[in-house]
Enzyme design. Structure first.
Site, short mmCIF file in Angstrom:
data_model
loop_
_atom_site.label_atom_id
_atom_site.label_comp_id
_atom_site.label_asym_id
_atom_site.label_seq_id
_atom_site.Cartn_x
_atom_site.Cartn_y
_atom_site.Cartn_z
N TYR A 117 5.93 4.05 -76.01
CA TYR A 117 5.64 2.38 -75.20
C TYR A 117 6.05 1.51 -76.20
CZ TYR A 117 3.02 -1.40 -73.42
OH TYR A 117 3.04 -2.81 -72.67
N GLY B 231 -46.29 -28.40 -39.06
CA GLY B 231 -47.80 -28.25 -39.59
C GLY B 231 -48.98 -27.68 -40.05
N LEU C 130 8.34 -11.21 -68.25
CA LEU C 130 6.92 -10.93 -68.06
C LEU C 130 7.37 -9.21 -67.59
CD1 LEU C 130 4.10 -13.23 -66.26
CD2 LEU C 130 4.43 -12.96 -69.12
N LYS D 271 8.74 -1.83 -76.84
CA LYS D 271 8.05 -2.77 -77.05
C LYS D 271 8.38 -3.52 -78.50
CE LYS D 271 5.44 -3.93 -73.67
NZ LYS D 271 6.41 -5.23 -72.26
#
Length: 369
Positions: free
Chosen positions: A103, A282, A53, A107
């Site tokens: 990015y 009451g 991860l 990946k």
């Protein structure tokens, strides 16, 4: 089973470890950027399954994309090969691996390493291209719009919403974790060369922001979102995880008189209203009836009696109630009713009505039982 988790202190890692422990997986090797690098050898030698991860998506320097997302993946695979450990290996990738940005390229490079590694060693490789992941413990003002919106709206801080029409595909952290544990147990959800989380929510940024603002407002209005909507339910849980620690509670309005008090707790448009009624010894409350509105009474403390009379008859029906026995009494339409405290302490009653109180249409008619 010995499980190696890289990026153990990250958003997905934190949630995964918590649930693995819930399910009695206790032999977990937690590896993160501040872990002693020498431990990686021992972990890779013993691991029966690897959740990879670790990764970077908001680096200080652009070069870190390749150094972390590609470089560390290479190191991990080399270490596994060093010990001839061909245990199953899962990698956390991104839908941006299809895009032409630094990015995404880093990946995709990490994915390609795993594909080659699988061909070379015969290892079962599970590549997950996650869309936007949301849920508790995600870092705000980093790489998650949902986390930032939840955090800032919960703190009355401004948010930036450039284009509310942007469509988001999101997966919820609990669904992600459930899928990863399924993968651990050999039941991954595959789609071609990749694995995926089967439950994906599609919604615009504007709708997300609108929902989060409604969550913030719901605490003021004593309401809750529609929990039958799966996304809203998950987003609401996420939003609550970002509340400031000194703001978990909020005050309710107490309508107090010499008879006791009445407090509206929760109001919903589709599931009615829950209130807390306190009657002094009451005291008799009620003496009214409804055409359509119906209620449920549950005395949780004290003792009393609930009386009914059909409005066109003289017969009185009595139900004696007490906090010593958890008993729900339905209040049918067309019956005038009241509740009397027969004890010497306050009587507390939880009351549910099938609709929130509307002062313009109260559907409440005074009539002595």
């Amino acid at each position: 089973m010995k499980i190696l988790i890289t990026g153990a202190k990250g958003f997905i890692g934190n949630n995964l470890i918590a649930e693995l422990k819930n399910r009695k997986y206790m032999d977990i090797f937690e590896y993160d950027r501040d872990t002693d690098i020498t431990l990686l050898d021992e972990y890779c030698k013993q691991a029966d399954f690897v959740f990879h991860l670790a990764g970077v998506n908001r680096p200080k320097e652009q070069s870190e994309f390749m150094e972390c997302n590609f470089g560390f993946t290479s190191t991990l695979l080399d270490t596994l090969k060093k010990y001839k450990n061909n245990c199953p290996l899962m990698i956390s990738s991104s839908i941006q691996a299809e895009l032409d940005n630094l990015y995404g390229k880093s990946k995709k490079a990490g994915e390609d390493l795993l594909v080659d590694y699988s061909k070379e060693t015969g290892t079962n490789v599970l590549i997950y291209r996650f869309p936007n992941v949301f849920g508790k413990w995600c870092r705000p003002n980093y790489n998650s719009a949902v986390a930032t919106f939840c955090n800032n709206i919960a703190r009355d801080l401004p948010i930036t919403l450039n284009d509310p029409s942007v469509v988001m595909n999101l997966v919820y952290i609990d669904d992600v974790v459930n899928e990863l544990i399924n993968a651990l147990e050999g039941k991954e959800n595959r789609s071609g060369d990749y694995c995926k989380v089967p439950i994906v929510h599609t919604i615009t940024l504007g709708e997300i922001v609108e929902l989060i603002y409604s969550f913030k407002k719901s605490r003021e209005e004593r309401s809750i979102p529609d929990m039958s909507d799966a996304f809203a339910k998950k987003l609401y849980s996420t939003y609550l995880s970002y509340l400031p620690e000194d703001q978990f509670s909020y005050r309710l309005k107490m309508n107090v008189d010499n008879r006791g008090s009445f407090i509206e707790f929760i109001k919903t448009p589709d599931r009615g209203q829950v209130s807390v009624n306190i009657s002094k010894p009451g005291i008799i409350k009620g003496n009214h009836w409804h055409h359509t509105k119906n209620e449920k009474f549950l005395v949780v403390s004290g003792e009393g009696v609930i009386r009914f009379r059909k409005i066109d008859l003289d017969k009185i029906i009595q139900y004696f109630v007490s906090g010593d026995k958890m008993e729900v009494v339905d209040i049918p339409t067309g019956y005038t009713h009241n509740i009397e405290n027969l004890g010497d302490t306050d009587m507390v009653t939880i009351m549910w009505a099938n609709e929130p109180f509307d002062p313009e249409k109260p559907d409440t008619y005074y009539l002595e039982v």
